[in-house]
Every structure is written in structure tokens, then in C-alpha cells.
Enzyme design. Structure first.
Site, PDB file in Angstrom:
ATOM      1  N   THR A   1       0.820  -1.217   0.000  1.00 32.76           N
ATOM      2  CA  THR A   1       0.000   0.000   0.000  1.00 32.76           C
ATOM      3  C   THR A   1       0.850   1.262   0.000  1.00 32.76           C
ATOM      4  O   THR A   1       2.000   1.242   0.479  1.00 32.76           O
ATOM      5  CB  THR A   1      -0.887   0.019   1.263  1.00 32.76           C
ATOM      6  OG1 THR A   1      -1.330   1.361   1.492  1.00 32.76           O
ATOM      7  CG2 THR A   1      -0.160  -0.438   2.508  1.00 32.76           C
TER       8      THR A   1
ATOM      9  N   GLU B   1       0.552   3.546   1.933  1.00 30.10           N
ATOM     10  CA  GLU B   1       0.839   3.882   3.335  1.00 30.10           C
ATOM     11  C   GLU B   1       2.276   3.506   3.704  1.00 30.10           C
ATOM     12  O   GLU B   1       2.805   3.993   4.694  1.00 30.10           O
ATOM     13  CB  GLU B   1      -0.130   3.147   4.269  1.00 30.10           C
ATOM     14  CG  GLU B   1      -1.492   3.774   4.367  1.00 30.10           C
ATOM     15  CD  GLU B   1      -1.486   5.108   5.102  1.00 30.10           C
ATOM     16  OE1 GLU B   1      -0.951   5.170   6.215  1.00 30.10           O
ATOM     17  OE2 GLU B   1      -1.982   6.088   4.542  1.00 30.10           O
TER      18      GLU B   1
ATOM     19  N   TYR C   1      -0.225   0.458  10.543  1.00 29.45           N
ATOM     20  CA  TYR C   1      -0.651  -0.314   9.367  1.00 29.45           C
ATOM     21  C   TYR C   1       0.447  -0.281   8.292  1.00 29.45           C
ATOM     22  O   TYR C   1       0.831  -1.320   7.739  1.00 29.45           O
ATOM     23  CB  TYR C   1      -1.961   0.269   8.853  1.00 29.45           C
ATOM     24  CG  TYR C   1      -2.392  -0.233   7.512  1.00 29.45           C
ATOM     25  CD1 TYR C   1      -2.785  -1.551   7.329  1.00 29.45           C
ATOM     26  CD2 TYR C   1      -2.415   0.630   6.414  1.00 29.45           C
ATOM     27  CE1 TYR C   1      -3.189  -1.999   6.085  1.00 29.45           C
ATOM     28  CE2 TYR C   1      -2.829   0.187   5.175  1.00 29.45           C
ATOM     29  CZ  TYR C   1      -3.212  -1.128   5.007  1.00 29.45           C
ATOM     30  OH  TYR C   1      -3.598  -1.567   3.781  1.00 29.45           O
TER      31      TYR C   1
ATOM     32  N   LYS D   1       2.792  -3.336   6.789  1.00 32.88           N
ATOM     33  CA  LYS D   1       2.855  -3.649   5.352  1.00 32.88           C
ATOM     34  C   LYS D   1       4.301  -3.623   4.839  1.00 32.88           C
ATOM     35  O   LYS D   1       4.660  -4.391   3.944  1.00 32.88           O
ATOM     36  CB  LYS D   1       1.974  -2.673   4.567  1.00 32.88           C
ATOM     37  CG  LYS D   1       0.479  -2.935   4.737  1.00 32.88           C
ATOM     38  CD  LYS D   1       0.089  -4.237   4.042  1.00 32.88           C
ATOM     39  CE  LYS D   1      -1.386  -4.525   4.108  1.00 32.88           C
ATOM     40  NZ  LYS D   1      -1.793  -5.673   3.298  1.00 32.88           N
TER      41      LYS D   1
HETATM   42  O1  G4F Z   1     -10.676   6.793   3.064  1.00 35.51           O
HETATM   43  P1  G4F Z   1      -9.619   6.848   4.100  1.00 35.51           P
HETATM   44  O2  G4F Z   1      -9.979   6.385   5.450  1.00 35.51           O
HETATM   45  O3  G4F Z   1      -8.399   6.042   3.490  1.00 35.51           O
HETATM   46  P2  G4F Z   1      -6.832   6.003   3.849  1.00 35.51           P
HETATM   47  O4  G4F Z   1      -6.569   6.327   5.270  1.00 35.51           O
HETATM   48  O5  G4F Z   1      -6.105   6.831   2.835  1.00 35.51           O
HETATM   49  O6  G4F Z   1      -6.490   4.470   3.643  1.00 35.51           O
HETATM   50  C1  G4F Z   1      -6.910   3.702   2.542  1.00 35.51           C
HETATM   51  O7  G4F Z   1      -5.997   3.782   1.493  1.00 35.51           O
HETATM   52  C2  G4F Z   1      -4.668   3.314   1.804  1.00 35.51           C
HETATM   53  C3  G4F Z   1      -3.806   3.457   0.575  1.00 35.51           C
HETATM   54  O8  G4F Z   1      -4.211   2.574  -0.421  1.00 35.51           O
HETATM   55  C4  G4F Z   1      -4.738   1.864   2.257  1.00 35.51           C
HETATM   56  F1  G4F Z   1      -3.504   1.496   2.640  1.00 35.51           F
HETATM   57  C5  G4F Z   1      -5.688   1.733   3.429  1.00 35.51           C
HETATM   58  O9  G4F Z   1      -5.850   0.367   3.763  1.00 35.51           O
HETATM   59  C6  G4F Z   1      -7.041   2.268   3.009  1.00 35.51           C
HETATM   60  O10 G4F Z   1      -7.563   1.484   1.953  1.00 35.51           O
HETATM   61  O11 G4F Z   1      -9.068   8.338   4.238  1.00 35.51           O
HETATM   62  C7  G4F Z   1      -8.716   9.116   3.106  1.00 35.51           C
HETATM   63  C8  G4F Z   1      -8.466  10.551   3.520  1.00 35.51           C
HETATM   64  C9  G4F Z   1      -7.562  10.678   4.748  1.00 35.51           C
HETATM   65  O12 G4F Z   1      -6.662  11.737   4.482  1.00 35.51           O
HETATM   66  C10 G4F Z   1      -8.497  11.095   5.875  1.00 35.51           C
HETATM   67  O13 G4F Z   1      -7.873  11.891   6.876  1.00 35.51           O
HETATM   68  O14 G4F Z   1      -9.701  11.146   3.909  1.00 35.51           O
HETATM   69  C11 G4F Z   1      -9.489  11.918   5.087  1.00 35.51           C
HETATM   70  N1  G4F Z   1     -10.773  12.096   5.747  1.00 35.51           N
HETATM   71  C12 G4F Z   1     -11.382  13.307   5.952  1.00 35.51           C
HETATM   72  N2  G4F Z   1     -12.540  13.124   6.605  1.00 35.51           N
HETATM   73  C13 G4F Z   1     -11.541  11.131   6.277  1.00 35.51           C
HETATM   74  C14 G4F Z   1     -12.666  11.780   6.828  1.00 35.51           C
HETATM   75  N3  G4F Z   1     -11.399   9.779   6.326  1.00 35.51           N
HETATM   76  C15 G4F Z   1     -12.385   9.049   6.897  1.00 35.51           C
HETATM   77  N4  G4F Z   1     -12.282   7.702   6.904  1.00 35.51           N
HETATM   78  N5  G4F Z   1     -13.495   9.651   7.462  1.00 35.51           N
HETATM   79  C16 G4F Z   1     -13.693  11.012   7.457  1.00 35.51           C
HETATM   80  O15 G4F Z   1     -14.685  11.550   7.948  1.00 35.51           O
END
Ligand code: G4F
Length: 332
Positions: free
Chosen positions: A129, A131, A153, A157
Site C-alpha cells: 500500500t 501507506e 498499518y 505492510k
Molecule cells: O478513506 P480513508 O480512510 O483512506 P486512507 O486512510 O487513505 O487508507 C486507505 O488507502 C490506503 C492506501 O491505499 C490503504 F492502505 C488503506 O488500507 C485504506 O484502503 O481516508 C482518506 C483521507 C484521509 O486523508 C483522511 O484523513 O480522507 C481523510 N478524511 C477526511 N474526513 C476522512 C474523513 N477519512 C475518513 N475515513 N473519514 C472522514 O470523515
């Protein structure tokens, strides 16, 4: 010739379900590893697999048990194995960093060790990933970029990635890692921001919600379409030589961009509904990561096709359908 046998861990996740479909279409015999509890309530726990249940074999086993993994591999004797299962929601991991690390690292190790001993010719895919890049020193990131993970995480990985490289180099296994950037679809889990937004839009349109609470709207991600990313996994295992590949679109968008387009699809003004909530902000989050998938394009002949707007519309449409509302005709 007998059908190729494939073992998929995490088969009931977004990527696992798309991969199972793709491999069935390619006439593989598909075996999915699931937790025993999943078999007891498939309509809830294996929701994404419901249309495939009569065409795939489900093998109960826990990634936390070496004996369970070993026995599953001994029974299935796969030709290809895609290891997708992991504790993967970045924000929950600090709730229990020990179990995120233990499960993710040991699960990968148990699988590699079992395959080496039982079916060393089996081709292996590891779900790495973006990450792993964490606070990367260069932009965009490619296969040469140094890993500097900032999350537990991501650390788990990187350890999995190094195990894969070691098994490849020490034991000559055909083991490859995909370094996949964020990838989304109507099957994405509701805890991730994209699905949270599109399902929130559907609820607002259906009148069952009046607002959507989100964290950092300025956060940026390189978002691609999951169905295309699983095709890249398959292509990696068809190469004569195992290797590691970045899979990404190379384009950055902000959470705000995603929100604006999703609400636009429903004919709504996002600013009237979105509330910024400090509870959803993350401390020490990875900087904006953007991938360079040149190697995948050149070696695998893979490239992302679906546009960002098109993917968002598909996700909003699916969530609206589930919520029992149609999108306004003017936005179609
Ligand atoms: O959708 P997210 O939770 O994904 P994140 O953390 O990027 O992780 C995903 O992608 C990674 C890379 O492929 C994988 F390794 C991992 O397993 C997963 O699939 O968050 C995306 C972005 C972040 O910057 C977070 O801070 O959205 C921002 N965000 C803003 N508001 C939010 C929110 N994320 C979430 N989950 N919920 C919110 O309300």
C-alpha cells in the site's frame, strides 16, 4: 487441461470480491479464505460474495493460526495465491497497534511459509500500500522511493513487503507485491471517506439525514477504481519474473473535490450539508501521496481508465439506488 486453482485471502472485501469475479471469468477454480464466523451468517458477513457463492469454495481459517493456514494450503494446493486480507483501516489501528502488527505480519509469514513448504511453485501476490511511503521524500512515489511509514498499518505492510522480497530471493518463489494507492468503488467499506461521502449524499437525498460530518477536507489522495486495480494484481502473477509494482492514477484530488462532485451528482450544494468535525481529523497523517505507475504501464500493459468523476457518479448512483431514491434527471 485442469482449471487453475487460486486462493484469495480477504475474498469478502472490496478487492477480493472483484478479484474472485475476474478469476471466475478467466475460468479459475476460486477458493476464498474466510473467518469461520463468516460462514455462519453469509448474508451479512459475506454480502459482497452473495452473487458468487454457488461458484466459489469458501475455506474457513484464521490468519492468526499457522496450523489453520497450513492446513488450508495443504487442502487447496493453489497455483496462485492473492493475499489481500489485513486489518486495513488506518484510523482504527492505534486502538490496538499490537494486534494490527501481529495479525498483518504473522498472517503474511504463515502463508508464505506454508506455500514454500507445500506448493513452492505457487505464484504469490501481496497487497502492499501507499501507506508504506508515509512521509515520503519525493513526489510522485515509484518503486525506488524509500519507505518511511507513519502508521502502524504502514509499518506492518513494510514488514510484509520485506518478507515477500526475502522469500522471493532466498527460496526462489514467484512472489510479487503491488504497492496500491487508494482505490474505491461502490463496494468500498463505509468507514472509508469516499463511501462515507457517497452513502451520506444518498441519505440526504432520501431525507433520512440532514448533514454529513467529515474530517480534513484538504486531505489529498491518489484515488483509482478498485476493479481496475485487481486486474493489475492478476497481470503481476502472469509475468515470467516476479517483481514489485506501484499501481496508481498519478492524479491528486482533495476530499473537498470528492465531496463537491458527489453532491453535484445529486443536484445538491455540499456547503449546506457538510460539517467539519474535529473527531474525524487524524494526527500525524501521511502527506499527500501520489503514485507513478510507469513501470506497471511498461511491463504489465496496465493503466487506469475510469475517470475520477465517473467513479464518483457510479458510487453515488449505487448508494441512491440502495436508499430507494433516484438521482435528479438534470444531473444525469
Ligand atoms: O478513506 P480513508 O480512510 O483512506 P486512507 O486512510 O487513505 O487508507 C486507505 O488507502 C490506503 C492506501 O491505499 C490503504 F492502505 C488503506 O488500507 C485504506 O484502503 O481516508 C482518506 C483521507 C484521509 O486523508 C483522511 O484523513 O480522507 C481523510 N478524511 C477526511 N474526513 C476522512 C474523513 N477519512 C475518513 N475515513 N473519514 C472522514 O470523515
Amino acid at each position: 487441461m485442469s482449471r487453475k486453482r487460486v486462493l484469495i485471502t480477504g475474498v469478502n472485501g472490496q478487492d477480493g470480491s472483484y478479484l474472485a469475479e475476474e478469476l471466475l471469468a478467466r475460468d479459475y477454480e476460486v477458493f476464498g479464505l474466510v473467518r469461520r464466523v463468516g460462514l455462519e451468517a453469509p448474508e451479512h458477513r459475506l454480502e459482497r460474495l452473495l452473487p458468487l457463492l454457488d461458484r466459489i469454495h469458501l475455506q474457513p481459517a484464521s490468519l492468526e493460526s499457522y496450523a489453520g493456514i497450513f492446513n488450508a494450503v495443504a487442502k487447496i494446493r493453489p497455483d496462485e495465491c492473492y493475499h489481500l486480507a489485513a486489518a486495513s483501516f488506518v484510523s482504527y489501528e492505534f486502538d490496538d497497534e499490537f494486534s494490527t502488527l501481529t495479525t498483518n505480519i504473522n498472517g503474511t509469514h504463515y502463508l508464505l511459509a506454508s506455500l514454500k513448504d507445500l506448493v513452492p511453485q505457487c505464484r504469490f501476490y501481496f497487497a502492499g500500500t501507499s501507506e508504506m511511503f508515509g512521509s515520503a521524500e519525493e513526489m510522485p512515489q515509484n518503486e525506488q522511493t524509500r519507505f518511511r511509514p507513519r502508521s502502524i498499518y504502514g509499518i506492518s505492510k513494510v514488514a510484509g513487503f520485506e518478507l515477500v522480497r526475502n522469500y522471493r530471493e532466498r527460496y526462489g518463489m514467484h512472489a510479487s507485491s503491488g504497492i496500491l494507492f487508494n482505490h474505491e468503488s461502490p463496494r468500498r467499506g463505509h468507514e472509508f471517506v469516499t463511501r462515507k461521502i457517497t452513502s451520506g449524499v444518498a441519505r440526504i437525498l432520501a431525507g433520512t439525514a440532514t448533514e454529513l460530518r467529515l474530517g480534513n477536507l484538504d486531505a489529498e489522495r491518489d484515488w483509482g477504481f478498485a476493479k481496475e486495480y485487481v486486474d493489475a494484481m492478476w497481470r503481476m502473477l502472469q509475468q515470467p519474473i516476479p517483481d514489485d509494482y506501484v499501481i496508481a492514477t498519478g492524479k491528486l484530488n482533495s476530499v473537498r473535490d470528492f465531496v463537491r462532485i458527489a453532491f453535484q451528482c445529486a443536484g445538491l450544494d455540499w456547503e449546506k450539508y457538510v460539517v467539519t468535525d474535529p473527531n474525524f481529523f487524524r494526527s500525524g497523517e501521511s502527506v499527500a501521496l501520489c503514485g507513478d505507475a510507469t513501470k506497471a504501464r511498461q511491463v504489465l500493459g496496465w493503466e487506469p481508465k475510469k475517470q475520477f468523476e465517473e467513479m464518483i457518479r457510479e458510487m453515488v448512483e449505487t448508494d441512491c439506488l440502495a436508499a430507494g431514491v433516484a438521482l435528479p434527471a438534470a444531473t444525469l
